[in-house]
Design an enzyme around this catalytic site. Structure first.
Site, mmCIF file in Angstrom:
data_model
loop_
_atom_site.group_PDB
_atom_site.id
_atom_site.type_symbol
_atom_site.label_atom_id
_atom_site.label_comp_id
_atom_site.label_asym_id
_atom_site.label_seq_id
_atom_site.Cartn_x
_atom_site.Cartn_y
_atom_site.Cartn_z
ATOM 1 N N CYS A 307 0.809 -1.233 0.000
ATOM 2 C CA CYS A 307 0.000 0.000 0.000
ATOM 3 C C CYS A 307 0.837 1.274 0.000
ATOM 4 C CB CYS A 307 -0.985 -0.011 1.170
ATOM 5 S SG CYS A 307 -0.229 0.067 2.819
ATOM 6 N N HIS A 355 -2.599 1.233 6.760
ATOM 7 C CA HIS A 355 -2.994 1.109 5.356
ATOM 8 C C HIS A 355 -3.223 2.505 4.783
ATOM 9 C CE1 HIS A 355 -4.324 -0.948 1.794
ATOM 10 N NE2 HIS A 355 -5.415 -0.208 1.742
ATOM 11 N N HIS A 367 -5.736 1.726 -4.446
ATOM 12 C CA HIS A 367 -4.849 1.202 -3.398
ATOM 13 C C HIS A 367 -4.459 -0.238 -3.695
ATOM 14 C CE1 HIS A 367 -8.054 -0.940 -0.691
ATOM 15 N NE2 HIS A 367 -8.470 -0.889 -1.929
#
Length: 395
Positions: A307, A355, A367
């Site tokens: 990420c 994240h 993402h």
């Protein structure tokens, strides 16, 4: 920054779907019956589907957290290794200079020995335990020639600097070892969490996997609905801002300033906004080109990403350097409310900020979700509204 709220369990979210009263009641009944069936322990002692879902989600979250620690340790190790290499090169160069200074002193001692000179200054110096011992014990500096004094000064300086660099190199090597151990521990943790998640999923029957997929589908439907709602709110805000600007421009056009000019010029803030928009477009263009590439923990491209590796690479394509980890990226800009998110902003998730995604507008982001998935565009509410930690506009 948004308040730190504990993320709710994705598998239990059914509320928030707008339906007529009878349909809502029916849906609630079905959901409750389904949840009861999922939560009920099986006769063979196996965990319920809901329990499996919770455990798998938790394991993926823990793996992602360990991945960010791995990324930080990897970056730290690389910097430390570079420092150690630099110090060792420096030590080698200084050792060479020290040998040259020692040879020059040795030549003076040899000359004194050959000529039978009665001033054994350089020989005494070389045999002393340390240069300071020599000066403390003999006090012969005033009997040396100018060339001898220069040679001694050069030797003392090189010896002192070499010893200092050797100590620095030893300390850096110790720090490097610690970083390597951190890296090894984080890597083992990621691998263990992912292996545990795969093991749990492998034990599911085809029917259970289908039910799990249905739960995920419903969750994504709710996430899409929330994204549409956010897009509507942002559109209304934008219209209100445009109307306010038009009204201000009309007022200014009828009221000349002292110089006789009635027009308005772009403010520094609007200029800065245009600059950000141009950079954000480059970052988003890069991110869109990565859609479909696999998530691989610790990866920074070009074939795969995790990420924070994706967001870092995207903004790097726009000429902006972001830190490597989510922990540092969250502090690399200005925090804004979710309702004011703009394309290019970074959206962070969970209380431990493990994240991140790149906001594209209309409540969606690009993402790299988790192992076994690919870079994709989806709602920022993919794991529920409460999972959103904050939105940051890179500086």
């Amino acid at each position: 920054m948004a308040s730190h709220r504990k993320s709710r369990t994705p598998g239990t979210r059914v509320a928030g779907i707008r339906t007529p009263a009878l349909a809502t009641a029916a849906l609630t009944s079905v959901a409750l019956l389904s949840q009861t069936a999922n939560a009920a322990p099986s006769d063979d002692g196996k965990p319920s589907l809901e329990e499996v879902e919770k455990k798998v989600d938790a394991l993926y979250r823990q793996a992602e957290s360990a991945t960010e620690k791995y990324n930080a340790a990897k970056e730290k190790t690389a910097k430390q290794r570079k420092r150690v290499d630099t110090l060792l090169d420096d030590v080698a160069q200084r050792a060479q200079k020290l040998n040259e200074a020692r040879e020059e002193l040795g030549s003076y001692a040899a000359a004194q020995y050959r000529t039978g000179a009665g001033v054994p200054d350089t020989a005494t110096f070389l045999l002393a335990d340390s240069p300071q011992d020599f000066f403390d014990q003999n006090q012969l500096m005033d009997r040396m020639t100018g060339r001898q004094k220069e040679a001694v000064d050069a030797y003392v300086t090189q010896q002192s600097e070499t010893m200092k660099k050797r100590r620095e190199a030893a300390e850096s090597l110790e720090t490097l070892t610690e970083s390597q151990n951190e890296l090894k521990t984080a890597k083992a943790t990621v691998q263990k969490k992912l292996a545990d998640a795969r093991e749990l999923l492998s034990k599911l029957t085809a029917e259970e996997k289908a039910r799990l997929a249905e739960i995920e589908r419903r969750k994504q439907e709710e996430a899409t609905r929330k994204a549409a709602e956010l897009a509507r709110q942002q559109a209304e805000q934008q219209r209100a801002q445009e109307e306010a600007r038009e009204a201000a421009a009309q007022r200014e056009s009828g009221t000349p300033d002292a110089s006789g000019s009635s027009g308005s010029t772009a403010s520094p803030s609007s200029s800065a906004g245009s600059s950000y928009t141009a950079e954000a477009e480059k970052a988003l263009s890069f991110a869109r080109a990565q859609i479909g590439k696999p998530y691989v923990w610790g990866a920074t491209g070009p074939g795969s990403y995790d990420c924070s590796g994706l967001t870092q690479a995207a903004w790097k394509a726009a000429g902006v350097t972001l830190p490597r980890t989510t922990y540092d990226q969250v502090n690399a800009g200005t925090t804004v409310p979710v309702s004011q998110a703009r394309p290019g902003d970074l959206v962070f998730f969970y209380d431990d900020v493990t994240h991140v995604g790149l906001y594209v507008g209309n409540g969606k982001m690009i993402h790299a979700p988790k192992p076994g998935t690919y870079v994709r565009e989806e709602s920022i509410y993919y794991d529920g509204e409460s999972s959103i930690h904050s939105v940051v506009r890179p500086a």
